[in-house]
Design an enzyme around this catalytic site. Structure first.
Site, mmCIF file in Angstrom:
data_model
loop_
_atom_site.group_PDB
_atom_site.id
_atom_site.type_symbol
_atom_site.label_atom_id
_atom_site.label_comp_id
_atom_site.label_asym_id
_atom_site.label_seq_id
_atom_site.Cartn_x
_atom_site.Cartn_y
_atom_site.Cartn_z
ATOM 1 C CB SER A 5 30.499 13.613 -19.682
ATOM 2 O OG SER A 5 30.989 12.307 -19.913
ATOM 3 C CE LYS A 56 33.500 6.782 -11.258
ATOM 4 N NZ LYS A 56 33.506 8.136 -10.720
ATOM 5 C CG ASP A 102 14.633 12.516 -12.585
ATOM 6 O OD1 ASP A 102 15.629 13.095 -12.129
ATOM 7 O OD2 ASP A 102 14.530 11.267 -12.641
#
Length: 193
Positions: free
Chosen positions: A145, A148, A52
């Protein structure tokens, strides 16, 4: 709350391919990435590479895995998924065999206001992670994913649709041994995104 029944899964069966593996989770400090880390640790991975670019959430999930879940094999790595050089270093050092790519900017209004960053981080970042995974022979690549991406109207959904196309293109190549898949998530309760 969600208006539908919860989905029950056979955790033992679906997590069998993670047992004893070195697994990399990008976006490890996010709501989906951190839950993936918990589940991967539970599945018995031998090592978990937590990637991250946000220091505090990365630290928090690494500490949770060690202190609360007795999983000392988590390796926190601060890295931008858009940096091919940095990801090559990570893959060369840890040699992950399974990659869960959950790193993404997710706030729809923010992505509308910052479309180039949405494309840079989400689309180009996915391309970089996929390229490096193939280069270093990862066996599986799972793109996280979003619902949207279906009939996308906003920049965020469009960027994730492009990510899905990247994964589909790699998965269709005969010269690529990495197995590519994508999964679409809907809204997540208590999600930072």
């Amino acid at each position: 709350i969600l208006g539908r029944e919860p989905i029950d899964v056979d955790f033992g069966t679906i997590s069998e391919y993670l047992r004893g593996e070195t697994v990399l989770v990008s976006g490890a400090g996010g709501s989906i990435g951190s839950e993936l880390c918990r589940q991967v640790a539970r599945a018995g991975a031998s090592r978990l590479i937590l990637v991250d670019q946000a220091e505090s959430p990365l630290y928090e999930i690494e500490r949770e895995l060690v202190d609360d879940r007795n999983f000392p094999a988590g390796v926190p790595v601060i890295a931008d998924v858009g940096s091919q050089e940095r990801l090559r270093q990570v893959f060369e050092r840890y040699k992950p065999t399974v990659v869960f790519h959950a790193a993404a900017y997710k706030h729809v209004p923010m992505m509308e206001a910052n479309p180039l960053e949405s494309v840079r981080n989400n689309v180009l970042g996915t391309k970089v992670v996929a390229e490096v995974a193939v280069e270093f022979g990862a066996r599986r690549f799972v793109l996280v994913s979003t619902d949207k991406a279906l009939n996308a109207q906003a920049v965020y959904g469009q960027s994730k649709a492009l990510c899905e196309w990247i994964v589909e293109a790699y998965g269709a190549r005969d010269d690529v041994s990495t197995r590519f898949v994508a999964v679409r998530f809907g809204n997540v309760l208590d999600s930072a995104g």
